[in-house]
Design an enzyme around this catalytic site. Structure first.
Site, PDB file in Angstrom:
ATOM      1  N   CYS A  55     -34.618   8.691  26.733  1.00  0.00           N
ATOM      2  CA  CYS A  55     -33.200   8.893  26.414  1.00  0.00           C
ATOM      3  C   CYS A  55     -32.377   7.695  26.894  1.00  0.00           C
ATOM      4  O   CYS A  55     -31.463   7.238  26.207  1.00  0.00           O
ATOM      5  CB  CYS A  55     -32.673  10.168  27.064  1.00  0.00           C
TER       6      CYS A  55
ATOM      7  N   CYS B  64     -34.298  11.608  31.542  1.00  0.00           N
ATOM      8  CA  CYS B  64     -35.323  11.209  30.569  1.00  0.00           C
ATOM      9  C   CYS B  64     -35.297   9.696  30.323  1.00  0.00           C
ATOM     10  O   CYS B  64     -34.280   9.133  29.902  1.00  0.00           O
ATOM     11  CB  CYS B  64     -35.093  11.977  29.268  1.00  0.00           C
TER      12      CYS B  64
ATOM     13  N   CYS C  35       0.450   3.498   3.021  1.00  0.00           N
ATOM     14  CA  CYS C  35       1.106   2.914   4.201  1.00  0.00           C
ATOM     15  C   CYS C  35       2.603   3.210   4.170  1.00  0.00           C
ATOM     16  O   CYS C  35       3.211   3.539   5.203  1.00  0.00           O
ATOM     17  CB  CYS C  35       0.880   1.402   4.236  1.00  0.00           C
TER      18      CYS C  35
ATOM     19  N   CYS D 121       0.830  -1.211   0.000  1.00  0.00           N
ATOM     20  CA  CYS D 121       0.000   0.000   0.000  1.00  0.00           C
ATOM     21  C   CYS D 121       0.865   1.262   0.000  1.00  0.00           C
ATOM     22  O   CYS D 121       1.659   1.481   0.917  1.00  0.00           O
ATOM     23  CB  CYS D 121      -0.927  -0.022   1.218  1.00  0.00           C
TER      24      CYS D 121
END
Length: 358
Positions: free
Chosen positions: A185, A182, A56, A53
């Site tokens: 939530c 809540c 990379c 690569c």
């Protein structure tokens, strides 16, 4: 003359490593990864790479610099994921290089998506270390949704960092405005965390405690909890914000998010390969590179050639969310593309070997 249309999935490379025992980067393999990384109490920065690569190879200098700078503070390692595919698969590595930070939850590392400089990577690693220290001191993990700790893929938003992270970023965001007391939530929290992990790399997901950070909650007209809003890609203003109108299960959130992502992601460019540089530009760092060999122009006129190219572009558009590489070459171009054809020959030999064992 009979015409052929061939497509090869290129998924191979050399298996030699890029770091040596003289470097401060620690080589990680399936035999030592759990012991050194997942079972340790230390923060780790880990690069998953392939030796072939190009990106990379360009990262080596900065990554060595990072390892030297963090020596004794944060561990820095590297996995040759082309050779050790099991580790790459375990952590959902789909392209090279992939950099992950293993912090408090070693089984759910954080993807590093910032600039590939030693300084930027060090900042993210030290931020993760600071979260762990704060948690041990009783100051919380630094990332919450619905009033309970969630995975680090959910980014904690505040009045102070909201504009910088959300409005001024080029990335799309889903933001939950919640209240710790809540109940809805609290029910959403694990679903939100799961969706954040699945949408990682496509859509950022954040959570803002609207009872603490009331300025931003008021700015966006938050009157109930939880309220979810979508901030599209690119520089944003208040007028660009959209209401989330999907379900509350992780699968609903992911499906809604992917629809938005599909609207903004562009199909990868279709390259004609005329040299090795073009091949590397299109195929480095992607999980799959589709290589099409089209008939020679003498065997196929312009209209014929354009039909093939249109088909490839349609396929690129259809699978654009996968962000594959797409390239084509003219039959008879073998001498110029020695490296490509060497790899194709290698794939054919491997297929033949597998077939002979069946």
């Amino acid at each position: 003359m009979k015409q052929y249309f061939l497509i090869f999935a290129v998924l191979f490379g050399l298996s030699s490593g890029m770091y040596t025992s003289r470097d401060d980067v620690i080589e990680l393999t399936p035999s030592n990864f759990d012991k050194l990384v997942t079972k340790s109490n230390e923060v780790w920065v880990v690069e998953f790479y392939a030796p072939w690569c190009g990106h990379c190879q360009q990262l080596v200098k900065e990554y060595n610099k990072l390892a030297t700078a963090l020596k004794g503070i944060v561990k820095v390692g590297a996995v040759n994921a082309d050779e050790h595919k099991s580790l790459g698969g375990q952590f959902s590595v789909r392209g090279f290089p992939t950099i992950k930070i293993f912090g408090a939850d070693k089984n759910s590392p954080i993807d590093f998506n910032g600039q590939r400089t030693a300084s930027a990577m060090a900042d993210s690693a030290l931020a993760e270390a600071k979260k762990i220290v704060n948690k041990r001191l009783g100051g919380g993990s630094g990332s919450s949704s619905g009033g309970s700790n969630s995975k680090d893929d959910v980014i904690e938003l505040t009045d102070d960092n909201f504009d910088k992270l959300v409005l001024n970023s080029d990335e799309p965001w889903l933001v939950e405005f919640f209240a710790p007391w809540c109940g809805h939530c609290k029910n959403l929290a694990p679903q939100w965390a799961k969706a954040a992990s699945e949408l990682k790399g496509k859509i950022k997901m954040g959570a803002l405690d609207a009872t603490v950070h009331q300025s931003k909650a008021a700015e966006y007209g938050i009157r109930g909890y939880p309220t979810i809003k979508f901030f599209p890609a690119g520089k944003k203003s208040k007028s660009d914000v959209q209401e989330y109108d999907g379900g509350r299960q992780a699968s609903d959130i992911v499906s809604w998010g992917l629809d938005k992502y599909e609207d903004i992601v562009e199909a990868p460019e279709l390259y004609e390969v005329t040299d090795e540089k073009t091949f590397n530009k299109a195929c480095d760092g992607v999980s799959i590179c589709v290589v099409s060999v089209l008939p020679h122009i003498l065997d196929c006129d312009a209209n014929c050639r354009n039909k093939y190219l249109d088909t490839l572009k349609e396929m690129g558009e259809k699978y654009k969310k996968k962000q594959w590489g797409w390239i084509w070459s003219e039959a008879g171009f073998k001498l110029t593309l020695k490296k490509l054809w060497k790899w194709v020959d290698l794939v054919i030999q491997q297929w033949q070997l597998l077939a002979s064992k069946k």
